[in-house]
Design a protein around this motif. Structure first.
Motif, short mmCIF file in Angstrom:
data_model
loop_
_atom_site.label_atom_id
_atom_site.label_comp_id
_atom_site.label_asym_id
_atom_site.label_seq_id
_atom_site.Cartn_x
_atom_site.Cartn_y
_atom_site.Cartn_z
N MET A 96 46.55 26.66 45.44
CA MET A 96 45.37 27.20 45.44
C MET A 96 45.07 28.22 44.12
O MET A 96 46.22 28.63 43.79
N VAL A 97 43.87 28.13 43.60
CA VAL A 97 43.85 29.16 42.44
C VAL A 97 42.65 30.27 42.82
O VAL A 97 41.55 30.11 43.29
N ARG A 99 40.33 33.63 42.02
CA ARG A 99 39.15 33.71 41.11
C ARG A 99 39.57 34.37 39.74
O ARG A 99 38.75 34.11 38.72
N ASP A 100 40.74 34.87 39.44
CA ASP A 100 41.19 35.43 38.50
C ASP A 100 42.23 34.36 37.65
O ASP A 100 42.50 34.69 36.81
N GLY A 101 42.15 33.32 38.18
CA GLY A 101 43.01 32.27 37.60
C GLY A 101 44.36 32.21 38.22
O GLY A 101 45.18 31.39 37.44
N THR A 102 44.85 33.20 38.87
CA THR A 102 46.14 33.01 39.36
C THR A 102 46.59 31.71 40.17
O THR A 102 45.76 31.37 41.01
N ILE A 103 47.43 30.90 39.82
CA ILE A 103 47.89 29.68 40.71
C ILE A 103 48.97 30.00 41.68
O ILE A 103 49.89 30.45 41.38
N ASN A 128 40.09 26.18 44.99
CA ASN A 128 39.63 27.24 44.32
C ASN A 128 38.93 28.20 45.15
O ASN A 128 37.99 27.72 45.89
N VAL A 129 39.37 29.40 45.24
CA VAL A 129 38.64 30.51 45.98
C VAL A 129 37.17 30.71 45.51
O VAL A 129 37.15 31.15 44.45
N GLY A 130 36.30 30.55 46.44
CA GLY A 130 35.01 30.60 46.31
C GLY A 130 34.12 29.58 46.93
O GLY A 130 34.75 28.94 47.83
#
Length: 212
Positions: A96-97, A99-103, A128-130
């Protein structure tokens, strides 16, 4: 340590050094529950849909999703449940990624997760969160993170040849990877949106991957 070797050629001093290995992206391991119970549910799912009891995969494709939620913590909690409401294997993805790009890595890359009909037996999923309202709102940070994560996976697993968005699951049958034994078992998806996938394709156009 890099070893540097100097050669004097006439009046020219030439220095040779190996190229630095490309850095892997920063990945935060946050495992979801995977007990004997979940393993059994995974075996049952694979047997029903693929004709084998496999719970491990040889990665051949990367599938990009959005979570339809803006809350990564709630996504983790949902995936952390071992069984779905009907008693079958709960949905989940390997990554999961935020919104700030943290994987985040939820399971080993070679563990079979239930994230896309017909391809779970061979595909790594990236959530991807969103996309909470169906709006194409994934971020530039997620685009950069997905790009580096896919490159990392491709380096680690040369068997990976394909990348596609969840909404392109039908077109991706041209890969020959699709497998489903249950008649009529299908779904319609729009994630992660054409805009995001077009941008991802552009950033990876020279990486030897096939997009659908």
């Amino acid at each position: 340590m890099i070893k540097i070797i100097g050669l004097c050629v006439g009046l020219t001093f030439v220095i040779f050094a190996p190229l630095a290995k490309a850095a892997s992206p920063a990945i935060v391991d946050r495992p979801i529950a995977w007990t004997e119970y979940r393993e059994r549910l995974a075996e049952e799912y694979a047997l029903k849909h693929y004709g084998s009891r496999q719970t491990e995969i040889v990665p051949q494709a990367v599938v990009i999703h959005w979570t339809a939620s803006d809350n990564g913590e709630s996504v983790y909690n949902w995936f952390n449940r071992e069984a779905a409401n009907d008693g079958t294997l709960q949905v989940s993805s390997q990554f999961m990624v935020e919104r700030d790009g943290t994987i985040y890595r939820f399971t080993p890359e070679t563990k079979m997760n239930r994230h896309i009909i017909g391809y779970n037996h061979c595909a790594v999923g990236i959530e991807n969160v969103g996309g909470a309202t169906g709006k194409e709102d994934l971020t530039d940070a997620q685009l950069a993170a997905d790009t580096e994560l896919i490159r990392y996976l491709k380096r680690k697993y040369p068997s990976i040849r394909y990348v596609f968005g969840h909404y392109r699951q039908t077109a991706a049958r041209a890969s020959g990877l699709y497998r489903e034994l249950v008649p009529g078992y299908a779904s319609q998806k729009i994630d992660p949106g054409e805009k995001f996938m077009q941008a991802l394709h552009e950033t990876l156009k020279d990486d030897g991957l096939i997009f659908f």
